[in-house]
Design an enzyme around this catalytic site. Structure first.
Site, PDB file in Angstrom:
ATOM      1  N   TRP A 170       0.808  -1.222   0.000  1.00 23.85           N
ATOM      2  CA  TRP A 170       0.000   0.000   0.000  1.00 23.85           C
ATOM      3  C   TRP A 170       0.839   1.270   0.000  1.00 23.85           C
ATOM      4  CZ3 TRP A 170       1.651   2.611   4.176  1.00 23.85           C
ATOM      5  CH2 TRP A 170       2.061   1.888   5.304  1.00 23.85           C
ATOM      6  N   ASN A 171       2.084   1.192   0.456  1.00 20.93           N
ATOM      7  CA  ASN A 171       2.820   2.443   0.703  1.00 20.93           C
ATOM      8  C   ASN A 171       3.280   3.135  -0.581  1.00 20.93           C
ATOM      9  OD1 ASN A 171       4.681   0.241   0.419  1.00 20.93           O
ATOM     10  ND2 ASN A 171       6.302   1.518   1.252  1.00 20.93           N
ATOM     11  N   LYS A 194      -1.961  -9.043  -7.108  1.00 16.68           N
ATOM     12  CA  LYS A 194      -2.807  -8.625  -6.001  1.00 16.68           C
ATOM     13  C   LYS A 194      -2.243  -7.343  -5.402  1.00 16.68           C
ATOM     14  CE  LYS A 194      -2.832  -9.422  -1.594  1.00 16.68           C
ATOM     15  NZ  LYS A 194      -3.416  -8.140  -1.099  1.00 16.68           N
ATOM     16  N   PRO A 195      -2.835  -6.186  -5.745  1.00 13.16           N
ATOM     17  CA  PRO A 195      -2.442  -4.975  -5.027  1.00 13.16           C
ATOM     18  C   PRO A 195      -2.966  -5.036  -3.605  1.00 13.16           C
ATOM     19  CG  PRO A 195      -4.287  -4.513  -6.486  1.00 13.16           C
ATOM     20  CD  PRO A 195      -3.884  -5.933  -6.735  1.00 13.16           C
ATOM     21  N   ASP A 196      -2.418  -4.222  -2.729  1.00  9.49           N
ATOM     22  CA  ASP A 196      -2.915  -4.201  -1.360  1.00  9.49           C
ATOM     23  C   ASP A 196      -4.394  -3.811  -1.361  1.00  9.49           C
ATOM     24  OD1 ASP A 196      -1.731  -4.142   1.636  1.00  9.49           O
ATOM     25  OD2 ASP A 196      -3.378  -2.707   1.431  1.00  9.49           O
ATOM     26  N   SER A 197      -5.150  -4.424  -0.482  1.00  5.17           N
ATOM     27  CA  SER A 197      -6.597  -4.194  -0.463  1.00  5.17           C
ATOM     28  C   SER A 197      -6.969  -2.793  -0.009  1.00  5.17           C
ATOM     29  CB  SER A 197      -7.282  -5.231   0.429  1.00  5.17           C
ATOM     30  OG  SER A 197      -6.749  -5.201   1.737  1.00  5.17           O
ATOM     31  N   GLY A 245       6.840  -6.145   1.169  1.00  2.00           N
ATOM     32  CA  GLY A 245       6.093  -5.987   2.408  1.00  2.00           C
ATOM     33  C   GLY A 245       6.979  -6.201   3.614  1.00  2.00           C
ATOM     34  N   GLU A 267      11.253  -7.817  -1.281  1.00  5.75           N
ATOM     35  CA  GLU A 267      11.781  -6.600  -0.674  1.00  5.75           C
ATOM     36  C   GLU A 267      11.040  -6.401   0.635  1.00  5.75           C
ATOM     37  OE1 GLU A 267      11.372  -2.061  -0.749  1.00  5.75           O
ATOM     38  OE2 GLU A 267      12.324  -2.557  -2.653  1.00  5.75           O
ATOM     39  N   CYS A 301       9.959   1.789   2.583  1.00 11.50           N
ATOM     40  CA  CYS A 301      10.907   0.759   3.020  1.00 11.50           C
ATOM     41  C   CYS A 301      12.331   1.288   3.127  1.00 11.50           C
ATOM     42  CB  CYS A 301      10.875  -0.416   2.051  1.00 11.50           C
ATOM     43  SG  CYS A 301       9.292  -1.282   1.976  1.00 11.50           S
ATOM     44  N   GLU A 399      11.546  -1.776  13.204  1.00  8.63           N
ATOM     45  CA  GLU A 399      11.107  -0.827  12.193  1.00  8.63           C
ATOM     46  C   GLU A 399       9.809  -0.150  12.638  1.00  8.63           C
ATOM     47  OE1 GLU A 399      10.586  -0.821   7.359  1.00  8.63           O
ATOM     48  OE2 GLU A 399       9.801  -2.536   8.462  1.00  8.63           O
TER      49      GLU A 399
END
Length: 530
Positions: A170-171, A194-197, A245, A267, A301, A399
């Site tokens: 999503w970022n 699949k993109p982030d929901s 992710g 990544e 990231c 993180e």
């Protein structure tokens, strides 16, 4: 009947009373999905306004998408490399022509500032142009040294994996959605994505533009849903997996891919260090640190979370840095004058708040920031600079993935390098110095997949010819450059033997053949042959 349904909300007073996006656009983009398992509402993190009710996918949808993609891939892999490259070069132009629309979607779904949204547009265009121009060089068959000159012809070809599964975050909802898939389809693969929901619309519009550029629609399929259900099914149906992710989820993806004996590139997380050396330009470093630490509200990231500053410039740097942070403009607005936008979710806000509160409770000092800003929007948190962070504090080596940076003073460079290399991560790092040669020497001693000298992350991120990825717990494999496309192919060796076999022949005994081979190998070594 509830009060909420009996009294209509006024959109002028309540942003949640109407949708943030034209519903005719939503219906068009929803038509690109393989999704039959109900609907899910997405919301704009900066305002809480609903964006769209989108269909979601289940395992059967992933299976149907995979079957369709595999069928399309059989024809697509036979398409000439030059024709595939032309599609990417047209896509480059379309992305730039639609930059305002794409930036709008990125901002709406992720809450980030306009300037960071445009970074994604530029990165996608750069990626499309790079691979479009380099396609023949990277994918054409290559002559290799045969066993014997003249007698043995050897070459290497690149065979597409088949079906590539991409699970994007999503970022960076535009860049990470398509920048990994561009080389995959160029290499002759099909994609199930699949993109982030939380951010599907940006990905859908980006893929729609690929179709407009000429990519056959079934070559890139999009599904929508939670990772546990949809992501796992993609892994079960693909020949290669690309995931971006968290390290925690990346380990699960790697395990599932390993069970199927398929490759993966991951990544993952980072606790990225920035080193300000004693001869650094303090004001330039302070300006760069603001971008390096707080771009996309720290939800990047490769953004910096640990800042090591030499004794000789520490006080001057901290003064300049904190002063710049305090002048940052936070807003839910979409203009270019905004420096930092919103966090993506309540979960991210909770993590940031917990890390800062824990550090303060254990003795850390807040130099600026340190609190949520609900007056700006439901998920805003001030850019925060901490001093005196120690190992028992949660933010020391975990993180945060938010707008929080910890400052540390160092006495000599070897100490700074050692401290920067501590921990399990190794994604990105930054070195600031007036002596760029010295900066590169220091960079070479840091355990990180990318290191930027006099820049935070953009120099390596934007240099598409260089590989990008993590060491240690920050990931496997690389995006960008030669490595970014070769991960999606299997190298195939083809060797043709002429005139003489590689065996005893013409009446030679096996022993005599061995003696002949020995002599030949010695001669080839003297001739300098590899």
């Amino acid at each position: 009947m509830s009060e909420q349904t009996s009294i209509p909300a006024d959109p002028e007073l309540d942003p949640k009373a109407s949708y943030a996006t034209d519903q005719s656009v939503i219906r068009r983009l929803a038509g690109l999905l393989h999704a039959t398992a109900g609907t899910r509402t997405t919301y704009a993190p900066a305002t809480g306004q609903p964006i769209a009710d989108l269909p979601i996918s289940d395992q059967s949808d992933v299976q149907a998408a995979s079957r369709s993609a595999r069928k399309a891939q059989r024809a697509w892999k036979g398409t000439a490399i030059a024709d595939r490259a032309d599609i990417l070069l047209r896509y480059h132009d379309l992305v730039l022509e639609h930059r305002h629309e794409l930036s709008d979607l990125v901002q709406r779904e992720s809450g980030k500032a306009r300037k960071q949204a445009f970074e994604e547009v530029a990165h996608v265009a750069l990626t499309a142009r790079y691979y479009g121009r380099k396609a023949a060089e990277l994918l054409s068959p290559q002559r290799k040294l045969g066993m014997f000159p003249v007698l043995t012809r050897a070459e290497q070809r690149f065979v597409p994996k088949g079906l590539v599964g991409i699970i994007s975050p999503w970022n960076y909802p535009l860049s990470m959605a398509v920048a990994d898939g561009i080389p995959a389809v160029l290499a002759g693969n099909a994609v199930v994505h699949k993109p982030d929901s939380q951010t599907p619309l940006t990905a859908l519009r980006a893929v729609e533009l690929l179709y407009e550029a000429g990519l056959p629609r079934d070559v890139w399929q999009v599904v929508n849903g939670e990772g546990v259900t949809v992501g796992s099914e993609i892994i079960r149906n693909s020949d290669y997996i690309c995931f971006t992710g968290s390290t925690k989820t990346g380990r699960i993806v790697a395990k599932q891919a390993g069970e199927r004996l398929i490759g993966c590139s991951l990544e993952l997380g980072g606790k990225n260090p920035m080193l300000v050396l004693r001869d650094a330009d303090v004001h330039r470093a302070a300006e760069g640190a603001v971008r390096a630490c707080f771009a996309s509200a720290g939800q990047l990231c490769v953004s910096m979370e640990r800042l090591y500053v030499a004794d000789q410039v520490y006080d001057a740097f901290v003064s300049a840095f904190v002063g710049r942070v305090q002048k940052m403009r936070l807003s839910a607005g979409t203009g270019w004058d905004v420096d930092m936008g919103s966090l993506i979710s309540q979960a991210q806000l909770d993590t940031v708040s917990r890390h800062v509160d824990d550090a303060v409770a254990k003795g850390a000092k807040v130099l600026t920031g340190g609190k949520a800003r609900p007056d700006l929007g439901p998920l805003f948190y001030e850019p925060t600079v901490l001093e005196g962070v120690t190992p028992e504090m949660e933010c020391f080596d975990n993180e945060t993935f938010g707008p929080v940076i910890s400052l540390y003073r160092f006495a000599d460079e070897s100490e700074a390098i050692q401290r920067a290399n501590e921990g399990e991560y190794g994604l990105n790092a930054s070195v600031w110095t007036r002596d760029t040669r010295r900066g590169r020497i220091v960079a070479g001693q840091l355990i990180a997949g990318t290191v930027n000298v006099n820049e935070g992350y953009a120099a390596t991120f934007g240099s598409i010819d260089t590989p990008m990825g993590g060491m240690r717990a920050s990931g496997l494999g690389r995006r960008q450059g030669t490595e970014g496309i070769r991960r999606y192919v299997d190298p195939q060796a083809i060797a043709t033997q002429r005139l003489l076999p590689i065996a005893a022949s013409h009446g030679l005994s096996d022993e005599a053949y061995a003696d002949l081979m020995t002599t030949a190998l010695k001669i080839l070594k003297k001739l300098g042959r590899a």
